[in-house]
Every structure is written in structure tokens, then in C-alpha cells.
Write an enzyme that holds these catalytic residues in place. Structure first.
Site, short mmCIF file in Angstrom:
data_model
loop_
_atom_site.label_atom_id
_atom_site.label_comp_id
_atom_site.label_asym_id
_atom_site.label_seq_id
_atom_site.Cartn_x
_atom_site.Cartn_y
_atom_site.Cartn_z
N ASN A 156 -2.00 -7.10 3.38
CA ASN A 156 -1.89 -5.65 3.24
C ASN A 156 -2.90 -5.01 4.20
O ASN A 156 -4.07 -4.84 3.87
CB ASN A 156 -2.19 -5.30 1.77
CG ASN A 156 -2.13 -3.81 1.50
OD1 ASN A 156 -1.92 -3.00 2.41
ND2 ASN A 156 -2.33 -3.44 0.25
N GLU A 182 -0.47 -3.80 -4.88
CA GLU A 182 0.50 -3.85 -3.77
C GLU A 182 0.73 -5.29 -3.30
O GLU A 182 1.85 -5.64 -2.92
CB GLU A 182 -0.04 -3.02 -2.60
CG GLU A 182 -0.11 -1.53 -2.91
CD GLU A 182 -0.92 -0.75 -1.89
OE1 GLU A 182 -0.37 0.18 -1.30
OE2 GLU A 182 -2.10 -1.09 -1.67
#
Ligand code: ADP
Length: 404
Positions: A23, A388
């Protein structure tokens, strides 16, 4: 290079294969390795590479984000991803069978996870002007791993994808239609975060989750999303992640006439506009001090207080706007760095939303775990930690068939 799943190249019998979720943000790389087996994803390693003074450091974290280890980080190549993969593999009992990346903009053509082939990467590179802080940074990891580990399966997952079900009216810009045909419309971002939070809310509070919910993702980048029955209906970010909320260094929604003024009267060129609107505005620009909320909350400076006030004012206004999109409000969820960690910001935003039926329980808000609203509050409030990396790993393992 990847060996037979479940077996290390050294011949040591290992645990299950894992997926590495990368990420890449504007200044940090968050990552997580998840074992994939039997339809479940089990986190085995989490961490973050971040700038620290003049250098960088790598942190490994537990599931609550608490730092377990910390060490200096030096990239040997031009991009972090190959070194990160080696660092992770050296710490895992099993092989990394695939890598998933967070890509901010999928544009009109990519509305779900996709394999990172060369034509796909090139098409996504072309969207860089629509997300100058993130797009190429995210893609760079996939390009670098294609070179260093050509046989390693890679998947791209998109922040825009979760918003793909909006009604056209929510995404239409008031421009001549020719621009819509060229892909200029509202998309919405932070989708992997909203998906994570929606999934957790459905487990924690199913009746609120099926209703009308606004989730406020308040981090360095900040946006809000209106959901009905767990699906995105509208979001404050539009064609680019510059729209909506005022952010750490981004201006948020701006009268387009201001941009014309900056160009025509102040004489800023395109590169100067990008720098001003993406990197020098928002909390940083208004405070003149910092784009970091913690620094502003600790400051006695008037401009710092005014920047915080603007953040709170705009967040509350966006909640009300999005309640208009879903015609009411049953739940309000806070997530990301500021939303998860600042009782004061949550309290100030909620105080402005009392008229909408948001009533915080001050003690629950101070504890900052789980449900935040007072008993009987017409709107149920929650703090939910976004994940996420889990969503990236989920989409990647599904596409690669590793989730069975
Ligand atoms: P991103 O992932 O967009 O880089 P994060 O979600 O990590 O951002 O959020 C970073 C923001 O969260 C920073 O403004 C930081 O100051 C803020 N933040 C983190 N912890 C706290 C805290 N305890 N109180 C207030 N703000 C905090």
C-alpha cells in the site's frame, strides 16, 4: 522467484503460501503478508516503511498497529518493492505466492482487480496527472517487481473500484458531455478503506450497516463516503483525490474560478499549480506550520487552531451533504489516522452534527474503541480501524485463485 507453494526453495517445509499487500502512499509504504488457505486470510506480518528525519525506517507492527520492531531502511534499487519483498520473505515461514498493490486511480477502464501486465501498467501510468501524489508511486512497485521477479504474479487493486456502482447522476460533472466520453467524471477514492470498514461494520452492527451510513476516512488524505446497505452511493472525492475535504496538504474542493485566477492573474504554470494544490495547501497551507494533525493539535498558534477548525467545519458539512445523498443518516463511522486516534476531532465534528441526531458518549469517545454514540442516539457512531492491506490481499488472492 517463487517456489512450489507451501515449500521453500531451500527445501524447508513451510506454512501456507502468502500474499503480500503493498500500500504505497505519498510518503509511506504500508504492507501486510497474509497466509491464504481455505477461503481465509490470516495476517502473518504487518509493517510500514516511513521517512524519519533525513532517513527512512522500517517498522513491524502488531494487529493493533503497535510497533514491534524498528530498523533503518535503505533502498538498494530505485524502487522499494523488490527490497521489501526480500525483507518480508526473509521473515516468513512460507513463500510469497503473489503481490497485490494499491493503485489509486483505475480510470474508466479498470473497475476491478486486474493482473499487472505491461499494457495494463502503461494504461494506468497515463492516468498519473489525475493523481500526481499516488498513481506512479503505486505503479512503480509493480514495474520494479516485474523486472526483479518476472515470474511472480502481481495484481493491481483500485481505490476507485468500490465506488463503481454509483448512479450516473452522482458522478456526472457539469461539463459538456464530450469530456465525460473522455473519462472525466467523478470516481471517488479510498475505496479499499471504505470496503474494509463496511465489512467490519456489517459484523459489528448489522442493522446500522444495512441502513444509511457516512464513513469519514480522515487521514493525511481525507474523504467521506455515503453508503446504503454497505455499498457506496456517493463520495466527496471526484475525478481526482484533490476534491472534497480539506486535507493534510491538499486544498479539497475549490471554486474552479480560483484555479483560473491562479493561472491567469498570478501566472502559475501547471507544475506550480500541482505543487500548490496538492503539496502546499490544506492544513499545511492554512496553518503555515504543518500538515500533520498531531502537530497542529499540540500547537498554541492561532493559525494552527484555525486550520483545525476548518478541517472540522468541512468534515461536518460533508457529512450533512452526504446524508443528503442517501436521504438520511443511521450511522457515522470514523476511520484512518485522525478518525481512529483523535477523540477531540471526532467530538468537535459530532458537536456540529447534533441537529442530524449524532449524540456521542463522551467516555466511549475518549476510550476510542468500537461504538462511540450515546444510548438512544438516533445516529449510531463507530470508530473502526481500516485495513486496506487485507482488502488488497483479498482481491489479489481471489484473482490468483489462492483463496481456495
Ligand atoms: P495516510 O495513510 O493518508 O498517510 P494516516 O491515515 O496514517 O494517513 O493519517 C495520518 C494523519 O493522522 C496525520 O495527520 C496524523 O497527525 C494523524 N494522527 C495520527 N495519530 C493521531 C492522534 N493521536 N491524534 C490526532 N491525529 C493523529
Amino acid at each position: 522467484m517463487i517456489g512450489t507453494p507451501g515449500v521453500r526453495q531451500s527445501g524447508i517445509v513451510a506454512r501456507m503460501p502468502s500474499v503480500l499487500a503493498v500500500n504505497t502512499g505519498s510518503s509511506t509504504v504500508k504492507f501486510g503478508a497474509f497466509e491464504t488457505a481455505g477461503g481465509t486470510l490470516a495476517p502473518v506480518l504487518r509493517g510500514r516503511i516511513e521517512s524519519h528525519g533525513p532517513g527512512r525506517r522500517v517498522l513491524s507492527l502488531d494487529t493493533d498497529g503497535v510497533v514491534l520492531t524498528e530498523a533503518p531502511w535503505v533502498d538498494r534499487g530505485r524502487d522499494t518493492a523488490p527490497d521489501l519483498l526480500r525483507w518480508v520473505e526473509a521473515r516468513l515461514a512460507g513463500p510469497v505466492a503473489g503481490v497485490g498493490h494499491r493503485i489509486v486511480h483505475g480510470g474508466p477502464d479498470f473497475s476491478q482487480a486486474v493482473a499487472a501486465t505491461e499494457p495494463v501498467l502503461k494504461a494506468l501510468d497515463a492516468l498519473a496527472p489525475l493523481a500526481p501524489l499516488h498513481q506512479q508511486q503505486g505503479l512503480a512497485g509493480a514495474w520494479a517487481l516485474r523486472k526483479s521477479h518476472p515470474d511472480l504474479p502481481q495484481v493491481l487493486t483500485f481505490d476507485t473500484a468500490f465506488h463503481g456502482g454509483h448512479e450516473p447522476v452522482a458522478d456526472r460533472l457539469g461539463l459538456p458531455r464530450v469530456w465525460e466520453a473522455r473519462g472525466l467524471r467523478r470516481y471517488g477514492f479510498h475505496g479499499l478503506s471504505y470496503e474494509s470498514v463496511a465489512e467490519q461494520l456489517a459484523l459489528l452492527d448489522p442493522s446500522t450497516a444495512t441502513g444509511r451510513v457516512v464513513t469519514a476516512h480522515l487521514g493525511s488524505g481525507a474523504s467521506l463516503c455515503a453508503l446504503r446497505n454497505g455499498r457506496s452511493v456517493d463520495s466527496t472525492m471526484g475525478a481526482t483525490p484533490l476534491d472534497g475535504m480539506v486535507m493534510g496538504t491538499r486544498c479539497g474542493s475549490l471554486d474552479p474560478g480560483v484555479v483560473l485566477y491562479l493561472q491567469q492573474i498570478a501566472g502559475l504554470d501547471a507544475a506550480e499549480l500541482v505543487d500548490l494544490l496538492y503539496r502546499r495547501s490544506g492544513l499545511l497551507g492554512v496553518s503555515g506550520l504543518s500538515g500533520d494533525m498531531r502537530v497542529l493539535l499540540e500547537s498554541d498558534d492561532l493559525a494552527a487552531r484555525e486550520a483545525v477548525d476548518l478541517f472540522v467545519y468541512r468534515a461536518a458539512r460533508e457529512v450533512a451533504t452526504l446524508a443528503g445523498s442517501v436521504e438520511g443518516l443511521d450511522g457515522l463511522v470514523f476511520t484512518a489516522g485522525i478518525g481512529e486516534n483523535s477523540p477531540r476531532i471526532r467530538a468537535e465534528i459530532c458537536a456540529r452534527l447534533a441537529w442530524l441526531g449524532v449524540e456521542l458518549d463522551p467516555a466511549a469517545n475518549s476510550r476510542g474503541t468500537g461504538q462511540l454514540s450515546a444510548a438512544g442516539s438516533p445516529v449510531t457512531g463507530w470508530m473502526i480501524r481500516t485495513d486496506e492491506e487485507r482488502m488488497i490481499a483479498r482481491h489479489a488472492s481471489r484473482l490468483l485463485g489462492l483463496d481456495r
